[in-house]
Design a protein around this motif. Sequence first.
Motif, PDB file in Angstrom:
ATOM      1  N   ARG A 203       0.853  -1.199   0.000  1.00 44.00           N
ATOM      2  CA  ARG A 203       0.000   0.000   0.000  1.00 44.00           C
ATOM      3  C   ARG A 203       0.886   1.246   0.000  1.00 44.00           C
ATOM      4  O   ARG A 203       1.967   1.235   0.588  1.00 44.00           O
ATOM      5  N   ILE A 204       0.390   2.281  -0.656  1.00 40.42           N
ATOM      6  CA  ILE A 204       1.094   3.555  -0.726  1.00 40.42           C
ATOM      7  C   ILE A 204       0.234   4.627  -0.083  1.00 40.42           C
ATOM      8  O   ILE A 204      -0.971   4.717  -0.350  1.00 40.42           O
ATOM      9  N   ALA A 205       0.859   5.447   0.777  1.00 39.95           N
ATOM     10  CA  ALA A 205       0.207   6.655   1.297  1.00 39.95           C
ATOM     11  C   ALA A 205       0.891   7.846   0.643  1.00 39.95           C
ATOM     12  O   ALA A 205       2.050   8.146   0.961  1.00 39.95           O
ATOM     13  N   VAL A 206       0.194   8.480  -0.295  1.00 41.24           N
ATOM     14  CA  VAL A 206       0.748   9.667  -0.946  1.00 41.24           C
ATOM     15  C   VAL A 206       0.470  10.857  -0.032  1.00 41.24           C
ATOM     16  O   VAL A 206      -0.685  11.158   0.273  1.00 41.24           O
ATOM     17  N   MET A 207       1.555  11.528   0.423  1.00 43.65           N
ATOM     18  CA  MET A 207       1.408  12.614   1.384  1.00 43.65           C
ATOM     19  C   MET A 207       1.683  13.966   0.750  1.00 43.65           C
ATOM     20  O   MET A 207       2.505  14.087  -0.170  1.00 43.65           O
ATOM     21  N   ARG A 208       0.972  14.971   1.253  1.00 44.06           N
ATOM     22  CA  ARG A 208       1.159  16.343   0.782  1.00 44.06           C
ATOM     23  C   ARG A 208       0.757  17.302   1.894  1.00 44.06           C
ATOM     24  O   ARG A 208      -0.340  17.187   2.441  1.00 44.06           O
TER      25      ARG A 208
END
Length: 357
Positions: A203-208
């Motif tokens: 799983r990927i958590a794309v953070m911004r």
Amino acid sequence: MSALDIQNIRKTYGDVETLKGIDISLESGEFLVLLGSSGCGKSTLLNIIAGLAEPTGGDILIGGRSVLGVHPKDRDIAMVFQSYALYPNLTVHRNIGFGLEMRKVPADVRDKAVRDTAKLLQIEPLLERKPSQLSGGQRQRVAIGRALVRKPEVFLFDEPLSNLDAKLRMETRTELKRLHQMLKTTVVYVTHDQIEAMTLATRIAVMRDGRIEQLGTPEEVYNQPATLYVAGFVGAPPMNMLNVTVKGEQLAIDNSEMVLPLPARFRGIATDGRRLILGVRPEAMRLGEGGGLTLKARVDVAELTGPELVVTALVGNQGIMANLPPRSAVATDAELTLVFDEQAMHLFDPENGRALA
């Protein structure tokens, strides 16, 4: 029981809120990648999990137990740093086994654990060397071995491949993937490299800006980006973005004479007169007529990378890119007919950046 629960984690430095409510639950054996550009908060979150920083609010649970206020050595985690952090005066054998030595593990048990780990990482011949006698890739494997030998609940990786050259980075990435498949360990991995994220993660958590833009499998993040930011950040080249206006059951591409049919799945959401952003990935484009949605574009630049021809072209005054077969007949300033499947189209609201469902 989840291996790791991150519950509404917030972090503030003075008036600056670095993390703005992060919620993630990891089952045992998952490989989570925190992906984002510099300053998004991913390393801060990793440091909070490790106990190197304390959150302003929220909770961290490892194996169902809150670890807030618990010393890092008592959290049942192991961390691999970007800088290797090896002891230069110790051999590889002692570097790998140093954590066990500090825990008073008997020498014979410690030696077996170190040798088993070295065998797994294929660095058995290096056990009597010092770090100064190793290459960058070998040092990184020693750092990984030092984490593996302890068999913790959660492994934390802070951009561990960023100091390696491109070829070695690819080799070590493959090795990490193989290790995870073999050991089924729970991993939290920080990177700004989307290729590392796509190839390693379950799983990927794309953070911004201290928030999670999207949390999902690599396939979900790539094929169903939730926001404009995710669509532009994940993918190389990034997704094409064209300003369009809904006209009945068609999409008129701004500053051009081109129109495309509005796919049925968007009707009722994309109302007449609404301004939107159309997204389509460069690799979804192909040369030809028919068999999909058609765009006429004028070639600006064509770049041969070896396995593909990357073409930059103009639709009206808006730029798009297409990844074409390397032998494609493309001439600068020529007109191309590009075709893509209806399912490859994404529509986004330019005001809030969210994808239309």
